[in-house]
Design an enzyme around this catalytic site. Sequence first.
Site, PDB file in Angstrom:
ATOM      1  N   HIS A 191       0.827  -1.214   0.000  1.00 45.08           N
ATOM      2  CA  HIS A 191       0.000   0.000   0.000  1.00 45.08           C
ATOM      3  C   HIS A 191       0.856   1.257   0.000  1.00 45.08           C
ATOM      4  O   HIS A 191       0.387   2.334   0.341  1.00 45.08           O
ATOM      5  CB  HIS A 191      -0.952   0.021   1.194  1.00 45.08           C
ATOM      6  CG  HIS A 191      -1.714  -1.257   1.357  1.00 45.08           C
ATOM      7  ND1 HIS A 191      -1.310  -2.265   2.199  1.00 45.08           N
ATOM      8  CD2 HIS A 191      -2.836  -1.705   0.751  1.00 45.08           C
ATOM      9  CE1 HIS A 191      -2.151  -3.282   2.105  1.00 45.08           C
ATOM     10  NE2 HIS A 191      -3.079  -2.979   1.238  1.00 45.08           N
TER      11      HIS A 191
HETATM   12  S1  FES Z   1       1.773  -0.698   3.146  1.00 43.53           S
HETATM   13 FE1  FES Z   1       0.174  -2.092   3.578  1.00 43.53          FE
HETATM   14  S2  FES Z   1       1.303  -3.849   4.052  1.00 43.53           S
HETATM   15 FE2  FES Z   1       2.875  -2.435   3.755  1.00 43.53          FE
END
Ligand code: FES
Lengths: 146, 348
Positions: free
Chosen positions: A106
Amino acid sequence: MASTRRQFLNRILGGGITAIMAYIIYPVLKFLDPPSISSGERSKAFVATTEEMSLNSAKFFRLLDRAAVLVRLPNGNYKSLSAKCTDLGCTVSFRPAGDYFHCNCHGSEFSINGRVLRGPAARPLEEYDVSVVGDKIYVSAPVKSV
Amino acid sequence: MKHRTARFLEERINLGPVRDWIRRKAVPEHKYSVWYYFGGLALFLIVVQIITGILLAFYYSPTPSKANESVRFIMEKVRYGWLIRSIHFWGANFLIAVVLVHMFSTYFMKAYRKPREVMWVLGSLILGLLLGFAFTGYLLPWTTLSYFATKIGVNTPRVLPLIGNYLSRIMMGGSDVGAATLQRMFTLHTVVLPLLALTLIILHVLLSQVFGSSVPLSQSNYDKQMRFFPDYLLRDAAVWTVGLAILLTFATVFPASLSAKVNPLQPAPAGTKPMWYFLFMYQSLRMYSRTAAIGSIALGALVWMAVPFLDRKSAKGKKSTFFTLFGLALLIYLVSMTVFADISMKIH
Ligand code: FES
Ligand code: HEM
C-alpha cells in the site's frame, strides 16, 4: 397459574441450554486461538560475512520467524531492522538510491532508522542490534513472545 | 412394464406420494422464466467443484515445503492433472459469477417475499461461504501472489475493535502467515466450508421444492406452466451441458497457470491484488478509511440479508420501487468499484 408455571420452566430450560452451549463454545474459541510461543528460538542469527555486504546493499534474512533486513550504509556501518511492514505485514523492499524502505502493498515508506515516512503504516519498523565478530555479522533481537 | 428396481422399492415403501409430487410439480412460464436456470446451474457447478476438489486433495499437500511442489506435480506429472486443476480454478470463477446472477435476478423479481424469506437468507449465507472457499483456496498453491494477498486479507480485520486481533490470529494460526496458516486454510477449504455449505445448500434447495418457483408480481396474470418432469428437467440438463462445455473450453484453452513458490523473505511484488470478486472490497479499502470500509461492507451485507423483512410492500404483494432502486444502486456500486480497481491497477 398453569401458564406462569410453564413459562417459568421454559425459562429455566432455555437458560440451561444457553449455559450448556456457552460451555461448549468457549473452549472451542479458545482452542482456535494459537498459543503464543514465547520462543526458545535463538534471538541471535549469523546473517552474512563482511565481504558479502558491499556499501549500500541489503540482505534479507529470517529472525524470530519473521523477515528481517541487514543494510550496509554508505558510511560502512550496519543497520538491521524488521522487514515486516507494520501496516498489514508485507515484506518491504530496500531502495538503495533513496536510503529508505518501500512497501509495495500500500505504499508505506520507512526511513533507514525504521521511522514512518509515509502511511498507511503507523508504527516504526523494529530495530535490531548488529555485532561484527571478525568477518561475521550477527543480528540479535530481544526474545519475546511471537 | 415397471422396472425391477421400481418394483423392489414399491413392495417395501409407498412411493405413491413421491410419484404424485413429481407428476404435479410444475414451473411457471413467463417473460422472466429464463432466470430460473441459474439456480440449477449453480447447483451443477458446486457438484463439479466438489468432484474436482476431492480429486486434487488426493495429491495436494498443505505444507510450505510441499504445497507449490505438489500442485506442480499435479500440473506436470499426474495424468489429466492440469485439466482437473483448471476445471477447479475456472469452476470457482464461474460458480461465483452464476450465483451473483442468480442472487440479483431473484432480488429484482422480489422472489424473496413471503413465504421465501428464509431461502433468501440461506442464499446470502451460501454466497458468503463461496467467497470463503475462494479466499481459503487462493493460498493453497503457495505462490508469491497468493501468499501476500492472503497476508493482506487476514491482517485487514485487525482494525476492527475487540474481535479484530482475535479474528486475524485464528485465521493465521499465529502472528504471521506461515505453515499454520496454510494448514488452517486447507482445513477450512476442504472440511469446514464443504460441510457448512452442503448443509445450507440442501436446506435452500429443499425449501425451493417445498415452495416451488415464485412468480414476479408483474407477471401475476400468467397462466402458463411447464411440467417439471420431464420438460423442465430436460431443459435444465441442456443448460448444464452447455455450462460444462463452456467450462471445459476455458479450462483447455486457458489452463490455470502456476507461478513460482513464495519466498517470504523477498519483498512483496508490486500489484498484489485479489481475484475479481474481491476487487470491490479492495477498492473500497483503498478509497475510504479501513474501519469505515469494513464496517459499511459488514453492515451492507446484514441489510442485504434482511431485505425480505424490510420490504413490507412486496410482502403484501405491492410494487416496491424503493427496493428495486436499492438493488440497482448496489449493483452499480459493485460494478463500478470493480471496474475502477481494475483500471487503476493497469495505470500503476
Ligand atoms: S503498506 Fe500495507 S502492508 Fe505495507
Ligand atoms: C464449492 C466450492 C469451491 C470453490 C469455490 C473452490 C475454490 C478454489 C480456489 C479458488 C482454489 C485455488 C485455485 C488455484 O489457484 O489453483 C482452490 C484450490 C483447491 N481446492 Fe477448492 N473450491 C471449492 C471446493 C473444494 C472442495 C470441496 C475441495 C476438496 C474436498 C477442494 C480442494 C481444493 C484443493 C486441494 C485446492 C489446491 C489445488 C490448487 O491450488 O490447484 N475445493 N479451490
